[in-house]
Design an enzyme around this catalytic site. Structure first.
Site, PDB file in Angstrom:
ATOM      1  N   CYS A   1      -0.615   4.333  12.820  1.00 13.07           N
ATOM      2  CA  CYS A   1      -0.924   5.109  11.602  1.00 13.07           C
ATOM      3  C   CYS A   1      -2.076   6.089  11.819  1.00 13.07           C
ATOM      4  O   CYS A   1      -2.307   6.968  10.988  1.00 13.07           O
ATOM      5  CB  CYS A   1      -1.238   4.179  10.450  1.00 13.07           C
ATOM      6  SG  CYS A   1       0.027   2.931  10.190  1.00 13.07           S
TER       7      CYS A   1
ATOM      8  N   HIS B   1      -4.890   8.176   5.249  1.00 16.69           N
ATOM      9  CA  HIS B   1      -3.608   7.516   5.490  1.00 16.69           C
ATOM     10  C   HIS B   1      -3.168   6.774   4.225  1.00 16.69           C
ATOM     11  O   HIS B   1      -3.960   6.072   3.587  1.00 16.69           O
ATOM     12  CB  HIS B   1      -3.766   6.538   6.655  1.00 16.69           C
ATOM     13  CG  HIS B   1      -2.582   5.657   6.850  1.00 16.69           C
ATOM     14  ND1 HIS B   1      -1.299   6.141   6.873  1.00 16.69           N
ATOM     15  CD2 HIS B   1      -2.485   4.294   6.997  1.00 16.69           C
ATOM     16  CE1 HIS B   1      -0.457   5.134   7.052  1.00 16.69           C
ATOM     17  NE2 HIS B   1      -1.153   4.009   7.124  1.00 16.69           N
TER      18      HIS B   1
ATOM     19  N   ASN C   1       4.352   3.866   2.889  1.00 21.29           N
ATOM     20  CA  ASN C   1       3.532   4.076   4.082  1.00 21.29           C
ATOM     21  C   ASN C   1       4.419   4.652   5.192  1.00 21.29           C
ATOM     22  O   ASN C   1       5.312   3.970   5.687  1.00 21.29           O
ATOM     23  CB  ASN C   1       2.946   2.722   4.492  1.00 21.29           C
ATOM     24  CG  ASN C   1       2.093   2.784   5.734  1.00 21.29           C
ATOM     25  OD1 ASN C   1       2.093   3.786   6.459  1.00 21.29           O
ATOM     26  ND2 ASN C   1       1.380   1.710   5.998  1.00 21.29           N
TER      27      ASN C   1
HETATM   28  N1  ACO Z   1       7.704  -9.286  -3.599  1.00 19.18           N
HETATM   29  C1  ACO Z   1       7.373 -10.410  -4.206  1.00 19.18           C
HETATM   30  N2  ACO Z   1       6.577 -11.336  -3.678  1.00 19.18           N
HETATM   31  C2  ACO Z   1       6.083 -11.101  -2.459  1.00 19.18           C
HETATM   32  C3  ACO Z   1       6.396  -9.931  -1.734  1.00 19.18           C
HETATM   33  C4  ACO Z   1       7.239  -9.005  -2.355  1.00 19.18           C
HETATM   34  N3  ACO Z   1       7.602  -7.851  -1.774  1.00 19.18           N
HETATM   35  N4  ACO Z   1       5.751  -9.979  -0.569  1.00 19.18           N
HETATM   36  C5  ACO Z   1       5.064 -11.111  -0.522  1.00 19.18           C
HETATM   37  N5  ACO Z   1       5.263 -11.804  -1.670  1.00 19.18           N
HETATM   38  C6  ACO Z   1       4.715 -13.103  -2.047  1.00 19.18           C
HETATM   39  C7  ACO Z   1       4.357 -13.961  -0.867  1.00 19.18           C
HETATM   40  O1  ACO Z   1       5.490 -14.678  -0.423  1.00 19.18           O
HETATM   41  C8  ACO Z   1       3.305 -14.861  -1.452  1.00 19.18           C
HETATM   42  O2  ACO Z   1       3.945 -15.861  -2.199  1.00 19.18           O
HETATM   43  P1  ACO Z   1       3.356 -17.362  -2.229  1.00 19.18           P
HETATM   44  O3  ACO Z   1       1.986 -17.228  -2.814  1.00 19.18           O
HETATM   45  O4  ACO Z   1       4.345 -18.088  -3.067  1.00 19.18           O
HETATM   46  O5  ACO Z   1       3.317 -17.793  -0.784  1.00 19.18           O
HETATM   47  C9  ACO Z   1       2.579 -13.945  -2.446  1.00 19.18           C
HETATM   48  O6  ACO Z   1       3.483 -12.882  -2.719  1.00 19.18           O
HETATM   49  C10 ACO Z   1       1.270 -13.384  -1.902  1.00 19.18           C
HETATM   50  O7  ACO Z   1       1.518 -12.874  -0.595  1.00 19.18           O
HETATM   51  P2  ACO Z   1       0.377 -12.204   0.244  1.00 19.18           P
HETATM   52  O8  ACO Z   1       0.930 -11.688   1.528  1.00 19.18           O
HETATM   53  O9  ACO Z   1      -0.800 -13.126   0.291  1.00 19.18           O
HETATM   54  O10 ACO Z   1       0.065 -10.957  -0.712  1.00 19.18           O
HETATM   55  P3  ACO Z   1      -1.213 -10.077  -0.785  1.00 19.18           P
HETATM   56  O11 ACO Z   1      -1.816 -10.256  -2.122  1.00 19.18           O
HETATM   57  O12 ACO Z   1      -2.063 -10.194   0.434  1.00 19.18           O
HETATM   58  O13 ACO Z   1      -0.562  -8.637  -0.769  1.00 19.18           O
HETATM   59  C11 ACO Z   1      -0.225  -6.786   0.729  1.00 19.18           C
HETATM   60  C12 ACO Z   1       0.204  -8.204   0.345  1.00 19.18           C
HETATM   61  C13 ACO Z   1       0.116  -5.853  -0.411  1.00 19.18           C
HETATM   62  C14 ACO Z   1       0.554  -6.372   1.969  1.00 19.18           C
HETATM   63  C15 ACO Z   1      -1.736  -6.790   1.005  1.00 19.18           C
HETATM   64  O14 ACO Z   1      -2.091  -7.798   1.909  1.00 19.18           O
HETATM   65  C16 ACO Z   1      -2.216  -5.495   1.500  1.00 19.18           C
HETATM   66  O15 ACO Z   1      -2.328  -4.568   0.740  1.00 19.18           O
HETATM   67  N6  ACO Z   1      -2.572  -5.411   2.799  1.00 19.18           N
HETATM   68  C17 ACO Z   1      -2.978  -4.181   3.392  1.00 19.18           C
HETATM   69  C18 ACO Z   1      -2.114  -3.908   4.480  1.00 19.18           C
HETATM   70  C19 ACO Z   1      -1.330  -2.651   4.317  1.00 19.18           C
HETATM   71  O16 ACO Z   1      -1.380  -1.908   3.379  1.00 19.18           O
HETATM   72  N7  ACO Z   1      -0.558  -2.471   5.323  1.00 19.18           N
HETATM   73  C20 ACO Z   1       0.262  -1.357   5.388  1.00 19.18           C
HETATM   74  C21 ACO Z   1       0.594  -1.103   6.783  1.00 19.18           C
HETATM   75  S1  ACO Z   1      -0.715  -1.171   7.781  1.00 19.18           S
HETATM   76  C22 ACO Z   1      -1.309   0.294   7.981  1.00 19.18           C
HETATM   77  O17 ACO Z   1      -0.712   1.240   7.579  1.00 19.18           O
HETATM   78  C23 ACO Z   1      -2.564   0.388   8.579  1.00 19.18           C
END
Ligand code: ACO
Length: 325
Positions: free
Chosen positions: A111, A252, A282
């Site tokens: 990225c 980004h 993204n």
């Molecule tokens: N729909 C519904 N539920 C979901 C989904 C979905 N698409 N994805 C995950 N869940 C569920 C999980 O199974 C979990 O359920 P559980 O509690 O029953 O086990 C719950 O939601 C929470 O999952 P987490 O992975 O802990 O969710 P989190 O609150 O961390 O959010 C996210 C995930 C949005 C990816 C967050 O971690 C984030 O914003 N990270 C930043 C990373 C990023 O943006 N990466 C993009 C690419 S990297 C880059 O470009 C640099």
């Protein structure tokens, strides 16, 4: 001399998929995706290739720069999702554009790729090696997703963005770029395993399957909200400028909450952070140049304004550039 952006362009596949449409085959919802990420939709290839999107974006950038492809001296394509192992995407683009004079190659800094490529163009121009360059960030990430893994596939999209830079007195003021390979496992996608006549079956059986994006979301979130403010601070210190003297922060487009956290940490209003992740998701190396092109075409960016660009992602890598537009 400095690299100055004199033209921009972008392209995306035809198919546009909303969160609700994803929920038709995945256990997810518009509410979950949009509240956690800000993403409402993304473009997904149904056959458009990385090279095709690059060429479309490049033609628009050349047109807005009022330059002919034959004048180009350098083409750099940043991507993690090329059509081929070889020939590289830069050469494919060079051939299709008819940019006969240009040296062309591809880089992978995920990225941050567009920033690493733009910074490289600046270094070449500053050293007097080239007097112009076409810099592209392009991805077909949809082919690298596990479409049964709702925690990753909903976040990403396909697209390409391009910028033409030329040696001028004014342009890029400074840049910074960093890597932390020791943390590479938090965001990865494996290549093919070693497979040949001499590799035994136990080795092959013990290996993990190739090809799908794996992400530890919260680790990536923490990395981004720490490193992006750091690199922005580094650019401001190099240029001896205050954050308020910068007109736009083009970052980004991974997640709206990351942008909000960066805005809060630096005390910079969100109005200075243009956003299009709602529409694109993204798009990795493509996100900064697509956003830059949209801001340019909307007339948001005015000549003489100061703009900070920053990318962060797999590697881990993070980078930035401070430009006079
Ligand atoms: N729909 C519904 N539920 C979901 C989904 C979905 N698409 N994805 C995950 N869940 C569920 C999980 O199974 C979990 O359920 P559980 O509690 O029953 O086990 C719950 O939601 C929470 O999952 P987490 O992975 O802990 O969710 P989190 O609150 O961390 O959010 C996210 C995930 C949005 C990816 C967050 O971690 C984030 O914003 N990270 C930043 C990373 C990023 O943006 N990466 C993009 C690419 S990297 C880059 O470009 C640099």
């Amino acid at each position: 001399m400095r690299a100055r952006i004199i033209g921009t362009g972008s392209a995306h596949p035809r198919m546009h998929v909303t969160n609700t449409e994803l929920a038709e085959f995945l256990d997810t919802s518009d509410e979950w995706i949009s509240t956690r990420t800000g993403i409402c939709s993304r473009y997904i290839s149904t056959g458009e290739t990385n090279t095709q999107l690059c060429v479309e974006a490049a033609k628009k950038a050349l047109e807005s720069a009022q330059m002919e492809a034959e004048e180009l001296e350098l083409i750099i394509v940043a991507t993690v999702s090329p059509d081929n192992y070889f020939p590289n995407t830069g050469c494919q683009v060079q051939g299709l554009l008819g940019a006969k004079r240009a040296a062309a190659f591809e880089i992978n800094a995920a990225c941050s790729g567009f920033l690493f490529a733009l910074n490289m163009a600046q270094a070449y121009i500053q050293a007097g090696v080239y007097s112009n360059a076409l810099v592209i960030g392009a991805e077909i990430l949809s082919k690298m997703m596990d479409w049964k893994d709702r925690s990753t596939c909903v976040l990403f999209g396909d697209g390409a963005g391009a910028a033409v830079v030329r040696a001028e007195e004014r342009g890029m003021l400074c840049f910074a770029q960093h890597s932390d390979g020791a943390k590479g496992s938090v965001l990865s996608c494996r290549n093919r395993m070693i497979s040949n006549h001499y590799v035994n079956q136990e080795y092959q059986a013990a290996g993990e399957p190739a090809d799908h994006t794996h992400m530890e979301g919260q680790e990536v979130f923490r990395f981004a909200v720490r490193r992006v403010p750091e690199v922005i601070g580094e650019l401001l210190a190099q240029a001896q400028m205050d954050k308020d003297e910068v007109d736009w922060y083009v970052l980004h487009q991974a997640n709206e909450r990351i942008l909000q956290a960066v805005s809060r940490r630096l005390g910079i209003p969100m109005e200075k952070f243009p956003m299009n992740l709602m529409e694109y998701g993204n798009t990795s190396a493509a996100s900064v140049p697509i956003l830059l092109d949209e801001a340019n075409r909307r007339g948001l960016l005015q000549r003489g304004q100061k703009v900070i660009l920053s990318g962060f992602g797999a590697g881990l890598t993070w980078a930035g550039a401070l430009l006079e537009w």
